[in-house]
Design an enzyme around this catalytic site. Structure first.
Site, mmCIF file in Angstrom:
data_model
loop_
_atom_site.group_PDB
_atom_site.id
_atom_site.type_symbol
_atom_site.label_atom_id
_atom_site.label_comp_id
_atom_site.label_asym_id
_atom_site.label_seq_id
_atom_site.Cartn_x
_atom_site.Cartn_y
_atom_site.Cartn_z
ATOM 1 N N GLU A 1 0.852 -1.186 0.000
ATOM 2 C CA GLU A 1 0.000 0.000 0.000
ATOM 3 C C GLU A 1 0.885 1.232 0.000
ATOM 4 O O GLU A 1 2.022 1.212 0.474
ATOM 5 C CB GLU A 1 -0.925 0.022 1.223
ATOM 6 C CG GLU A 1 -2.145 -0.841 1.060
ATOM 7 C CD GLU A 1 -3.249 -0.554 2.063
ATOM 8 O OE1 GLU A 1 -3.201 0.480 2.775
ATOM 9 O OE2 GLU A 1 -4.172 -1.368 2.130
ATOM 10 N N HIS B 1 -4.663 6.890 -0.086
ATOM 11 C CA HIS B 1 -3.879 5.664 0.007
ATOM 12 C C HIS B 1 -4.451 4.636 -0.970
ATOM 13 O O HIS B 1 -5.490 4.859 -1.583
ATOM 14 C CB HIS B 1 -3.807 5.123 1.436
ATOM 15 C CG HIS B 1 -5.086 4.549 1.971
ATOM 16 N ND1 HIS B 1 -6.115 5.329 2.440
ATOM 17 C CD2 HIS B 1 -5.493 3.270 2.113
ATOM 18 C CE1 HIS B 1 -7.104 4.553 2.864
ATOM 19 N NE2 HIS B 1 -6.759 3.292 2.661
ATOM 20 N N HIS C 1 -5.478 0.482 -2.042
ATOM 21 C CA HIS C 1 -5.949 -0.816 -1.567
ATOM 22 C C HIS C 1 -5.700 -1.844 -2.663
ATOM 23 O O HIS C 1 -5.839 -1.521 -3.847
ATOM 24 C CB HIS C 1 -7.450 -0.790 -1.288
ATOM 25 C CG HIS C 1 -7.820 -0.318 0.074
ATOM 26 N ND1 HIS C 1 -9.092 -0.442 0.561
ATOM 27 C CD2 HIS C 1 -7.106 0.272 1.064
ATOM 28 C CE1 HIS C 1 -9.160 0.060 1.783
ATOM 29 N NE2 HIS C 1 -7.964 0.506 2.108
ATOM 30 N N ASP D 1 -9.576 2.425 8.253
ATOM 31 C CA ASP D 1 -9.608 3.697 7.528
ATOM 32 C C ASP D 1 -10.589 4.666 8.186
ATOM 33 O O ASP D 1 -10.259 5.822 8.467
ATOM 34 C CB ASP D 1 -10.026 3.494 6.062
ATOM 35 C CG ASP D 1 -9.038 2.695 5.253
ATOM 36 O OD1 ASP D 1 -7.830 2.725 5.554
ATOM 37 O OD2 ASP D 1 -9.482 2.030 4.294
#
Length: 150
Positions: A33, A95, A97, A108
């Site tokens: 990630e 970010h 996934h 999150d």
């Protein structure tokens, strides 16, 4: 890329920022990630994302998590703010996934609830392998925005 909500508020991700976000898609089985901050401007009720910070020294990355710990993220925000005389500012977080069509995890949601400022609307983005999930966080509420234009 443009996202909107039911109140006709728009979030625009400029092409240069979008290209850099796409670099971090987790397309390989061993991809970690990635994440960073969103930098841009507020234009009335609309938000324009011009730049991002990228993963670097100090950040913790693995297949299923990213912790933004590097000092370079804050430096990027400070520099953008200074160079633009306050026009460019911190707008939120992004970010990746490792899924085709991402959705926020409970981690999150808890992170956003506990760590994002609540005074102004903030943007949170998750980059998946095939699509982007984007939401606006206002106070304690996070509302998913709909893709309007690619």
């Amino acid at each position: 890329m443009v996202f909107g909500d039911e109140y006709e508020n728009l979030v625009v991700i400029m092409p240069s920022a979008l290209r850099r976000l796409y670099i971090y898609k987790q397309l390989k089985s061993d991809s970690s990630e990635a994440g960073g901050v969103l930098i841009g401007e507020r234009r009335g009720q609309h938000i324009v994302i011009w730049d991002i910070s990228e993963p670097g020294i100090g950040d913790k990355r693995n297949r299923y998590s990213f912790d933004r710990l590097g000092k370079h993220h804050q430096k990027k925000i400070n520099d953008a703010y200074s160079y633009s005389s306050g026009k460019m500012q911190y707008l939120g977080e992004w970010h990746t996934h490792p899924e085709d069509h991402p959705k926020p995890s409970i981690i999150d949601k808890n992170t956003w609830h506990n760590h994002l400022p609540v005074i102004l609307p903030m943007i949170v983005i998750i980059i998946g392998r095939e699509s982007i999930w984007l939401a606006k966080k206002i106070k304690g509420n996070t509302s998913t925005m709909k893709l309007i234009e690619t």
